[in-house]
Design an enzyme around this catalytic site. Structure first.
Site, PDB file in Angstrom:
ATOM      1  N   ASP A  40       7.632  -4.472   1.533  1.00  0.00           N
ATOM      2  CA  ASP A  40       7.209  -3.299   0.769  1.00  0.00           C
ATOM      3  C   ASP A  40       8.314  -2.954  -0.217  1.00  0.00           C
ATOM      4  O   ASP A  40       9.489  -3.133   0.110  1.00  0.00           O
ATOM      5  CB  ASP A  40       6.964  -2.104   1.727  1.00  0.00           C
ATOM      6  CG  ASP A  40       5.998  -1.092   1.148  1.00  0.00           C
ATOM      7  OD1 ASP A  40       6.304  -0.535   0.080  1.00  0.00           O
ATOM      8  OD2 ASP A  40       4.936  -0.855   1.757  1.00  0.00           O
TER       9      ASP A  40
ATOM     10  N   SER B 117      -0.297  -2.199  -2.963  1.00  0.00           N
ATOM     11  CA  SER B 117      -0.839  -1.636  -4.209  1.00  0.00           C
ATOM     12  C   SER B 117      -0.864  -0.123  -4.109  1.00  0.00           C
ATOM     13  O   SER B 117      -1.178   0.422  -3.051  1.00  0.00           O
ATOM     14  CB  SER B 117      -2.277  -2.113  -4.458  1.00  0.00           C
ATOM     15  OG  SER B 117      -2.775  -1.515  -5.653  1.00  0.00           O
TER      16      SER B 117
ATOM     17  N   THR C 194       5.257   3.554  -3.073  1.00  0.00           N
ATOM     18  CA  THR C 194       4.372   4.586  -2.514  1.00  0.00           C
ATOM     19  C   THR C 194       4.410   4.575  -0.978  1.00  0.00           C
ATOM     20  O   THR C 194       3.902   5.492  -0.346  1.00  0.00           O
ATOM     21  CB  THR C 194       2.903   4.417  -2.973  1.00  0.00           C
ATOM     22  OG1 THR C 194       2.455   3.109  -2.610  1.00  0.00           O
ATOM     23  CG2 THR C 194       2.751   4.629  -4.471  1.00  0.00           C
ATOM     24  N   GLY C 195       4.969   3.530  -0.397  1.00  0.00           N
ATOM     25  CA  GLY C 195       5.062   3.446   1.067  1.00  0.00           C
ATOM     26  C   GLY C 195       6.218   4.279   1.590  1.00  0.00           C
ATOM     27  O   GLY C 195       7.049   4.773   0.824  1.00  0.00           O
TER      28      GLY C 195
ATOM     29  N   LYS D 219      -0.287 -21.291  -0.543  1.00  0.00           N
ATOM     30  CA  LYS D 219      -0.498 -22.720  -0.831  1.00  0.00           C
ATOM     31  C   LYS D 219       0.692 -23.538  -0.321  1.00  0.00           C
ATOM     32  O   LYS D 219       0.528 -24.556   0.351  1.00  0.00           O
ATOM     33  CB  LYS D 219      -0.670 -22.875  -2.341  1.00  0.00           C
ATOM     34  CG  LYS D 219      -0.827 -24.286  -2.847  1.00  0.00           C
ATOM     35  CD  LYS D 219      -1.285 -24.236  -4.306  1.00  0.00           C
ATOM     36  CE  LYS D 219      -1.127 -25.579  -4.988  1.00  0.00           C
ATOM     37  NZ  LYS D 219       0.176 -25.751  -5.630  1.00  0.00           N
TER      38      LYS D 219
ATOM     39  N   TYR E  94      -6.430  -0.171 -12.023  1.00  0.00           N
ATOM     40  CA  TYR E  94      -6.639  -0.575 -10.623  1.00  0.00           C
ATOM     41  C   TYR E  94      -7.853  -1.489 -10.522  1.00  0.00           C
ATOM     42  O   TYR E  94      -7.781  -2.583  -9.962  1.00  0.00           O
ATOM     43  CB  TYR E  94      -6.854   0.688  -9.783  1.00  0.00           C
ATOM     44  CG  TYR E  94      -6.972   0.462  -8.294  1.00  0.00           C
ATOM     45  CD1 TYR E  94      -5.934  -0.085  -7.563  1.00  0.00           C
ATOM     46  CD2 TYR E  94      -8.120   0.848  -7.606  1.00  0.00           C
ATOM     47  CE1 TYR E  94      -6.029  -0.258  -6.185  1.00  0.00           C
ATOM     48  CE2 TYR E  94      -8.227   0.690  -6.227  1.00  0.00           C
ATOM     49  CZ  TYR E  94      -7.182   0.131  -5.518  1.00  0.00           C
ATOM     50  OH  TYR E  94      -7.277  -0.023  -4.161  1.00  0.00           O
TER      51      TYR E  94
ATOM     52  N   TYR F  68      -7.932 -20.110  -6.393  1.00  0.00           N
ATOM     53  CA  TYR F  68      -7.028 -20.836  -5.484  1.00  0.00           C
ATOM     54  C   TYR F  68      -7.804 -21.471  -4.337  1.00  0.00           C
ATOM     55  O   TYR F  68      -7.460 -22.534  -3.850  1.00  0.00           O
ATOM     56  CB  TYR F  68      -5.929 -19.890  -4.942  1.00  0.00           C
ATOM     57  CG  TYR F  68      -4.674 -19.963  -5.766  1.00  0.00           C
ATOM     58  CD1 TYR F  68      -4.636 -19.453  -7.053  1.00  0.00           C
ATOM     59  CD2 TYR F  68      -3.531 -20.585  -5.275  1.00  0.00           C
ATOM     60  CE1 TYR F  68      -3.488 -19.537  -7.825  1.00  0.00           C
ATOM     61  CE2 TYR F  68      -2.378 -20.677  -6.042  1.00  0.00           C
ATOM     62  CZ  TYR F  68      -2.364 -20.147  -7.313  1.00  0.00           C
ATOM     63  OH  TYR F  68      -1.219 -20.247  -8.079  1.00  0.00           O
TER      64      TYR F  68
END
Ligand code: UDP
Length: 330
Positions: A34, A78, A38-39, A108, A148, A162
């Site tokens: 993180d 996000s 915002t966390g 990947k 967003y 992907y």
């Protein structure tokens, strides 16, 4: 047998922290990441003492490196409230696009399965109701929510690419409004806004005439849906949310009853592009995952209210405006 290793981005946020708890309980080794924009570390500090948990302060919009094997990645980093998009629009765009690209590259490289957090916002202000996964949405790319919505739509596109071109095992969840303990009391979203106002003895601010609808899912139900989707073999998007729809006006009344306050409601202008209706069609999740929400709104709201009430009172007053006008650049 060695533990499965999972990287969770946005780990100090509301959903990320609940996911950390769940995967620790399932005996995974959890790598939490993180950038704390915002966390809040308080959401995961109880896990720091565990040897199966580690935390990396890092912005996934920059290149992401993790040493050792990785079995799974959950990309939940996000900003996620409309006020946050206004305050940090570029970061919001970058984490959904560049951040997702980095994590897909990591998946990947490590041969890991990745689940990305998409959103009901990809449906915009929907013309199909309730929203099914087949609906392509009605999004304004240059409106306040565009940063967003379009980042998340790009996220879905690059995730599918992907999957298709690099054979990465991908999962896409479309999350509808979710609530529960560890939401930020001042993130501007309707539930913390109303409960915060009730706790401070202020009137509840309804945007517009309150006839717009939302459908609120309790966090434990959502986490169960994520867990099941991750372990499924389905790579197209899946709605996870609670179909129990309510108008914002009725929701304000429920909060007033719950908090036993005598607050009034007051009306403020409806923010631009605020969706008029939202309800998930969860037929697919029911069939595919045997999943449906179990926690009623009355039970979930009670738990969430108790959580906010138990926070130190000074937190109730760490108030940022839920006033959109303040953040909209003229
Ligand atoms: N809302 C409101 N008062 C507030 C905050 C939000 O009436 O103080 C409304 C907002 O306009 C929207 C709904 O509540 O129609 C849900 O808003 P939220 O920000 O929680 O999330 P959204 O579902 O719009 O992304």
């Amino acid at each position: 047998m060695s533990r499965k290793r999972i990287l969770i981005t946005g780990a100090a946020g509301f959903l990320g922290s609940h996911l950390c708890d769940r995967f620790i309980a399932e005996d995974f080794e959890v790598l939490a990441m993180d950038n704390l924009i915002t966390g809040d570390l308080k959401n995961i500090e109880h896990l720091f003492k565990l040897s199966q948990f580690s935390f990396y302060e890092h912005d996934v919009s920059d290149f992401v490196h993790v040493s050792g094997k990785l079995d799974y990645i959950l990309h939940f980093a996000s900003p996620a409230s409309p006020i946050d998009y206004l305050k940090i629009p570029i970061q919001t765009l970058k984490v959904g696009s560049l951040g997702t690209h980095h994590l897909l590259g990591l998946a990947k490289d490590k041969n890991a399965r990745i689940l990305v957090a998409s959103t009901s916002e990809v449906y915009g202000d929907p013309h199909v109701h309730p929203q099914t996964e087949e609906y392509w949405g009605n999004v304004n790319p240059v409106g306040p929510r565009g940063v967003y919505d379009e980042a998340k739509r790009f996220q879905e596109a690059i995730t599918m690419a992907y999957h298709t071109y690099h054979n990465v095992e991908t999962r896409i969840i479309r999350i509808f409004n979710t609530y529960g303990p560890r939401m930020r009391l001042n993130d501007g979203r309707v539930l913390p806004a109303f409960i915060g106002q009730a706790l401070r003895g202020e009137d509840l601010t309804i945007f517009g005439d309150g006839s717009q609808t939302r459908s609120f899912c309790y966090v434990d139900d959502l986490v169960e849906g994520i867990f099941r989707l991750l372990h499924s073999d389905y790579s197209s998007p899946v709605n996870i949310g609670n179909p129990d729809e309510i108008t914002i006006k009725d929701f304000a009344e429920e909060i007033i009853k719950l908090t036993r306050t005598n607050q009034k409601v007051i009306y403020k202008p409806l923010p631009k592009d605020d969706p008029t209706q939202r309800q998930p069609d969860i037929t697919l999740a029911r069939k595919l995952l045997g999943w449906e929400p179990k926690v009623s709104r009355s039970k979930g709201l009670k738990i969430t209210y108790e959580y906010f009430k138990s926070l130190p009172q000074e937190n109730w007053y760490k108030k940022e405006h839920n006033d959109f006008e303040r953040y909209i650049k003229k």
